[in-house]
Design an enzyme around this catalytic site. Sequence first.
Site, PDB file in Angstrom:
ATOM      1  N   HIS A 147     -10.182  82.906  52.934  1.00 26.66           N
ATOM      2  CA  HIS A 147      -9.186  83.795  53.538  1.00 26.66           C
ATOM      3  C   HIS A 147      -7.866  83.939  52.786  1.00 26.66           C
ATOM      4  CE1 HIS A 147     -11.818  84.117  56.939  1.00 26.66           C
ATOM      5  NE2 HIS A 147     -11.825  82.802  57.098  1.00 26.66           N
TER       6      HIS A 147
ATOM      7  N   LYS B  82     -22.026  88.469  53.805  1.00 24.19           N
ATOM      8  CA  LYS B  82     -21.203  88.156  54.972  1.00 24.19           C
ATOM      9  C   LYS B  82     -20.732  89.472  55.577  1.00 24.19           C
ATOM     10  CE  LYS B  82     -17.479  85.346  56.754  1.00 24.19           C
ATOM     11  NZ  LYS B  82     -16.346  84.472  56.478  1.00 24.19           N
TER      12      LYS B  82
ATOM     13  N   HIS C 223      -9.731  77.702  60.402  1.00 24.36           N
ATOM     14  CA  HIS C 223     -10.554  78.814  60.876  1.00 24.36           C
ATOM     15  C   HIS C 223      -9.648  79.976  61.228  1.00 24.36           C
ATOM     16  CE1 HIS C 223     -13.581  81.063  63.088  1.00 24.36           C
ATOM     17  NE2 HIS C 223     -12.748  81.121  64.098  1.00 24.36           N
TER      18      HIS C 223
ATOM     19  N   ARG D  43     -18.292  90.287  57.707  1.00 21.55           N
ATOM     20  CA  ARG D  43     -16.865  90.601  57.830  1.00 21.55           C
ATOM     21  C   ARG D  43     -16.056  89.404  57.346  1.00 21.55           C
ATOM     22  NH1 ARG D  43     -13.916  92.692  63.272  1.00 21.55           N
ATOM     23  NH2 ARG D  43     -11.836  91.972  62.774  1.00 21.55           N
ATOM     24  N   ASN D  44     -15.018  89.687  56.597  1.00 18.80           N
ATOM     25  CA  ASN D  44     -14.127  88.628  56.146  1.00 18.80           C
ATOM     26  C   ASN D  44     -12.742  89.203  55.926  1.00 18.80           C
ATOM     27  OD1 ASN D  44     -14.058  85.710  55.250  1.00 18.80           O
ATOM     28  ND2 ASN D  44     -13.079  86.723  53.515  1.00 18.80           N
ATOM     29  N   THR D  45     -11.732  88.422  56.270  1.00 19.15           N
ATOM     30  CA  THR D  45     -10.351  88.866  56.102  1.00 19.15           C
ATOM     31  C   THR D  45      -9.636  87.980  55.096  1.00 19.15           C
ATOM     32  OG1 THR D  45     -10.262  89.753  58.340  1.00 19.15           O
ATOM     33  CG2 THR D  45      -8.157  89.257  57.292  1.00 19.15           C
TER      34      THR D  45
END
Length: 147
Positions: free
Chosen positions: A37, A67, A140, A69-71
């Site tokens: 992240h 994956k 997280h 979705r990832n920010t």
Amino acid sequence: MALRGPRPLLFLTLILLAAGLAQLSEGASYRQFVTQHFDNPKTSAANDRLYCNLLMQRRGLTRFFCKRRNTFIHAPAGQLQAICAHGGTHVSLNLYDSLESFNVTTCRVLPRSRPGNCRYRAAIGNTKIRVACVKGLPVHLEPTYLP
């Protein structure tokens, strides 16, 4: 009955090993959070779509599956760590909401993407974030406020 022989020493060794592994796993969680992240300063790319394709692959988020979705958060590590202390508001359990907003890029997988050929679309924004903290470090990222 008193303990004799190598058993007390073996027991102590096992206790110390377990404690060491517990500390390593907590550190690994923060390292994993950073890998997944954290991107500051923001990596340069021709456009946001190419940014997502590049970063998702570089960070190992397309190795075995794409994956979904990832920010990525574009802020100094100290600001992210502060959310777990004075820079955040306790929500519940180990969850904290940031007091300030962060520049973020959220990558979402495109249909028909396959490992080795994962393709993403990007959404950029400036938003507050929610993180789970362990021992004062974020481990997280919740998708609660993300674009």
